[in-house]
Design a protein around this motif. Structure first.
Motif, PDB file in Angstrom:
ATOM      1  N   PRO A 186     -54.814 -36.113  45.455  1.00 39.11           N
ATOM      2  CA  PRO A 186     -54.849 -34.661  45.690  1.00 39.11           C
ATOM      3  C   PRO A 186     -53.755 -34.217  46.657  1.00 39.11           C
ATOM      4  O   PRO A 186     -53.600 -34.796  47.736  1.00 39.11           O
ATOM      5  CB  PRO A 186     -56.246 -34.442  46.273  1.00 39.11           C
ATOM      6  N   PRO A 187     -52.967 -33.216  46.289  1.00 46.12           N
ATOM      7  CA  PRO A 187     -51.876 -32.748  47.158  1.00 46.12           C
ATOM      8  C   PRO A 187     -52.394 -32.252  48.495  1.00 46.12           C
ATOM      9  O   PRO A 187     -53.471 -31.653  48.584  1.00 46.12           O
ATOM     10  CB  PRO A 187     -51.245 -31.609  46.354  1.00 46.12           C
ATOM     11  N   THR A 188     -51.612 -32.483  49.530  1.00 47.27           N
ATOM     12  CA  THR A 188     -51.970 -32.035  50.875  1.00 47.27           C
ATOM     13  C   THR A 188     -51.250 -30.741  51.242  1.00 47.27           C
ATOM     14  O   THR A 188     -51.362 -30.272  52.371  1.00 47.27           O
ATOM     15  CB  THR A 188     -51.624 -33.124  51.890  1.00 47.27           C
ATOM     16  N   ARG A 189     -50.501 -30.173  50.311  1.00 52.23           N
ATOM     17  CA  ARG A 189     -49.796 -28.914  50.543  1.00 52.23           C
ATOM     18  C   ARG A 189     -49.590 -28.222  49.212  1.00 52.23           C
ATOM     19  O   ARG A 189     -49.842 -28.794  48.143  1.00 52.23           O
ATOM     20  CB  ARG A 189     -48.432 -29.170  51.198  1.00 52.23           C
ATOM     21  N   ALA A 190     -49.145 -26.978  49.269  1.00 55.71           N
ATOM     22  CA  ALA A 190     -48.843 -26.244  48.042  1.00 55.71           C
ATOM     23  C   ALA A 190     -47.622 -26.863  47.364  1.00 55.71           C
ATOM     24  O   ALA A 190     -46.641 -27.199  48.028  1.00 55.71           O
ATOM     25  CB  ALA A 190     -48.587 -24.776  48.369  1.00 55.71           C
ATOM     26  N   LEU A 191     -47.702 -27.007  46.054  1.00 56.41           N
ATOM     27  CA  LEU A 191     -46.598 -27.618  45.318  1.00 56.41           C
ATOM     28  C   LEU A 191     -45.479 -26.604  45.061  1.00 56.41           C
ATOM     29  O   LEU A 191     -45.723 -25.404  44.975  1.00 56.41           O
ATOM     30  CB  LEU A 191     -47.098 -28.174  43.994  1.00 56.41           C
ATOM     31  N   ASN A 192     -44.273 -27.123  44.938  1.00 47.44           N
ATOM     32  CA  ASN A 192     -43.107 -26.287  44.708  1.00 47.44           C
ATOM     33  C   ASN A 192     -43.177 -25.638  43.322  1.00 47.44           C
ATOM     34  O   ASN A 192     -43.671 -26.230  42.361  1.00 47.44           O
ATOM     35  CB  ASN A 192     -41.839 -27.135  44.815  1.00 47.44           C
ATOM     36  N   THR A 193     -42.671 -24.413  43.233  1.00 47.09           N
ATOM     37  CA  THR A 193     -42.548 -23.722  41.954  1.00 47.09           C
ATOM     38  C   THR A 193     -41.083 -23.338  41.745  1.00 47.09           C
ATOM     39  O   THR A 193     -40.259 -23.465  42.654  1.00 47.09           O
ATOM     40  CB  THR A 193     -43.430 -22.461  41.903  1.00 47.09           C
ATOM     41  N   LEU A 194     -40.771 -22.851  40.557  1.00 46.10           N
ATOM     42  CA  LEU A 194     -39.376 -22.552  40.233  1.00 46.10           C
ATOM     43  C   LEU A 194     -38.869 -21.320  40.980  1.00 46.10           C
ATOM     44  O   LEU A 194     -39.598 -20.336  41.143  1.00 46.10           O
ATOM     45  CB  LEU A 194     -39.226 -22.316  38.727  1.00 46.10           C
ATOM     46  N   PRO A 195     -37.616 -21.347  41.421  1.00 48.85           N
ATOM     47  CA  PRO A 195     -37.003 -20.134  41.978  1.00 48.85           C
ATOM     48  C   PRO A 195     -36.732 -19.149  40.858  1.00 48.85           C
ATOM     49  O   PRO A 195     -36.732 -19.510  39.676  1.00 48.85           O
ATOM     50  CB  PRO A 195     -35.709 -20.654  42.600  1.00 48.85           C
ATOM     51  N   VAL A 241     -31.496 -12.715  43.787  1.00 56.97           N
ATOM     52  CA  VAL A 241     -32.688 -13.519  43.539  1.00 56.97           C
ATOM     53  C   VAL A 241     -33.931 -12.709  43.889  1.00 56.97           C
ATOM     54  O   VAL A 241     -33.869 -11.680  44.565  1.00 56.97           O
ATOM     55  CB  VAL A 241     -32.657 -14.825  44.356  1.00 56.97           C
ATOM     56  N   ASP A 242     -35.059 -13.209  43.411  1.00 65.27           N
ATOM     57  CA  ASP A 242     -36.339 -12.587  43.724  1.00 65.27           C
ATOM     58  C   ASP A 242     -36.858 -13.186  45.028  1.00 65.27           C
ATOM     59  O   ASP A 242     -37.235 -14.359  45.052  1.00 65.27           O
ATOM     60  CB  ASP A 242     -37.328 -12.839  42.593  1.00 65.27           C
ATOM     61  N   PRO A 243     -36.879 -12.426  46.122  1.00 65.10           N
ATOM     62  CA  PRO A 243     -37.330 -13.000  47.401  1.00 65.10           C
ATOM     63  C   PRO A 243     -38.778 -13.452  47.363  1.00 65.10           C
ATOM     64  O   PRO A 243     -39.176 -14.313  48.161  1.00 65.10           O
ATOM     65  CB  PRO A 243     -37.121 -11.858  48.402  1.00 65.10           C
ATOM     66  N   ALA A 244     -39.573 -12.903  46.442  1.00 64.98           N
ATOM     67  CA  ALA A 244     -40.970 -13.323  46.343  1.00 64.98           C
ATOM     68  C   ALA A 244     -41.094 -14.768  45.866  1.00 64.98           C
ATOM     69  O   ALA A 244     -42.144 -15.400  46.063  1.00 64.98           O
ATOM     70  CB  ALA A 244     -41.726 -12.390  45.400  1.00 64.98           C
ATOM     71  N   SER A 245     -40.045 -15.301  45.229  1.00 62.05           N
ATOM     72  CA  SER A 245     -40.097 -16.688  44.770  1.00 62.05           C
ATOM     73  C   SER A 245     -39.667 -17.675  45.848  1.00 62.05           C
ATOM     74  O   SER A 245     -39.679 -18.889  45.617  1.00 62.05           O
ATOM     75  CB  SER A 245     -39.221 -16.862  43.531  1.00 62.05           C
ATOM     76  N   MET A 246     -39.285 -17.173  47.019  1.00 58.78           N
ATOM     77  CA  MET A 246     -38.952 -18.042  48.145  1.00 58.78           C
ATOM     78  C   MET A 246     -40.239 -18.439  48.860  1.00 58.78           C
ATOM     79  O   MET A 246     -40.994 -17.579  49.321  1.00 58.78           O
ATOM     80  CB  MET A 246     -38.007 -17.337  49.112  1.00 58.78           C
ATOM     81  N   GLU A 247     -40.487 -19.730  48.944  1.00 58.36           N
ATOM     82  CA  GLU A 247     -41.771 -20.225  49.436  1.00 58.36           C
ATOM     83  C   GLU A 247     -41.653 -20.811  50.840  1.00 58.36           C
ATOM     84  O   GLU A 247     -40.584 -21.301  51.242  1.00 58.36           O
ATOM     85  CB  GLU A 247     -42.317 -21.281  48.477  1.00 58.36           C
ATOM     86  N   ASP A 248     -42.746 -20.779  51.558  1.00 55.55           N
ATOM     87  CA  ASP A 248     -42.858 -21.479  52.835  1.00 55.55           C
ATOM     88  C   ASP A 248     -43.384 -22.883  52.558  1.00 55.55           C
ATOM     89  O   ASP A 248     -44.256 -23.080  51.699  1.00 55.55           O
ATOM     90  CB  ASP A 248     -43.817 -20.733  53.772  1.00 55.55           C
TER      91      ASP A 248
END
Length: 325
Positions: A186-195, A241-248
């Motif tokens: 089980p992941p311990t953090r949110a997984l990366n998504t596409l920019p 780019v879409d700033p909403a796709s920038m993740e922490d």
């Protein structure tokens, strides 16, 4: 190599060295952003990071290629093959993401659209079977039959020219590799998504650019021009780019925010800078394309922009058609 100076001509070597240095400074190298032949701009994995604990977990990988409009025809009888393969376990960044089990690398069969799918269940079965083969030395983390919490899978893509009647029947044209982090626990953090690009991804001199989906098949004349490359002034190209796709995401004991990298490619002309970056505060990057080193017969050019989140996620905008003065 060691060079000995002639005792009667002590100035020969310094003069030669200065001449070579001057020559190296004046030589004109074609920038990597200029597409002179077929190449792979990106391998896009969706999702870029795989949660193997979910039923039916899988990632789809597709290749984005680029080529000039006047790509030379291959020799008679030559076919271009696109070959995919899967390495189930990578040695990681310190080893340049080399395949830890090269003898276990297997081919992947693309679907009708040319993409391949990596399924977590099949991946586990492949590694298990390979480790049981005689003479296989398990890499670190797999020796006891268990899988690490996170492992790196490599998807390899090769463009190969095949000419059966030639002395060298196969010629490797291009090769690209995509790393996919796979969570086996089980992941311990949110997984990366596409920019993602903004709704208006690219503008040329302030005008929205419309992509030319398949210029080599339909003919570039079927696409509208996004702008014209002329000697009067360089073209101003802005990618947003879409700033909403920038993740922490966590890094060590702190949380970082993605900053996207953008790379610009063209089949004609020269950029002042061919790379840029985008952040939430400044979600766009601009470059200028000049009419330089363009053959007099060139009337059209293509433009691409590649977006990377620097964590494995990629996106491509284009190609866009540009006229040439």
């Amino acid at each position: 190599m060691t060079t000995r100076a002639h005792p009667r001509r002590p100035a020969t070597l310094p003069a030669l060295a200065a001449g070579l240095l001057l020559a190296s400074c004046t030589m004109d190298f074609v920038p990597g952003s200029v597409v002179e032949n077929r190449r792979v701009l990106a391998l896009i994995a969706e999702p870029p990071e795989l949660d193997g604990t979910r039923p039916g977990a899988a990632a789809t990988v597709r290749a984005i290629e680029a080529q000039p409009l006047d790509q030379p025809a291959p020799p008679a009888g030559t076919t271009l093959e696109r070959r995919w393969s899967l390495c189930p376990f990578s040695l990681g960044a310190r080893a340049g993401y080399a395949c830890a089990l090269p003898q276990c690398e297997v081919p992947l069969v693309p679907d009708a659209g040319g993409a391949v799918t990596v399924e977590h269940a099949e991946l586990i079965a492949l590694v298990t079977s390979c480790l049981q083969a005689p003479g296989t030395v398990p890499p670190p983390g797999l020796g006891d039959g268990t899988f690490p919490a996170v492992s790196d899978v490599l998807v390899r893509y090769r463009l190969v020219e095949v000419t059966p009647a030639a002395a060298v029947p196969e010629v490797l044209v291009r090769e690209a590799v995509q790393r996919i982090p796979v969570w086996n626990q089980p992941p311990t953090r949110a997984l990366n998504t596409l920019p993602a690009f903004a709704a208006v991804a690219v503008t040329v001199d302030g005008v929205t650019a419309q992509p030319c989906l398949d210029p080599t098949a339909a003919g570039v004349g079927a696409c509208s021009k996004a702008g014209t490359l002329a000697s009067v002034a360089p073209l101003s190209i802005v990618a947003a780019v879409d700033p909403a796709s920038m993740e922490d995401y966590p890094t060590g004991e702190r949380t970082a925010t993605e900053a996207f990298g953008l790379t610009f490619f063209t089949t004609a002309g020269r950029f002042d800078f061919d790379t840029g970056s985008a952040t939430r505060d400044q979600p766009s990057a601009s470059v200028k394309l000049e009419l330089k080193e363009v053959p007099a017969t060139t009337r059209d050019a293509l433009l691409w922009v590649v977006l990377r989140d620097l964590r494995g996620g990629e996106a491509v905008a284009g190609p866009f058609r540009l006229g040439v003065e």
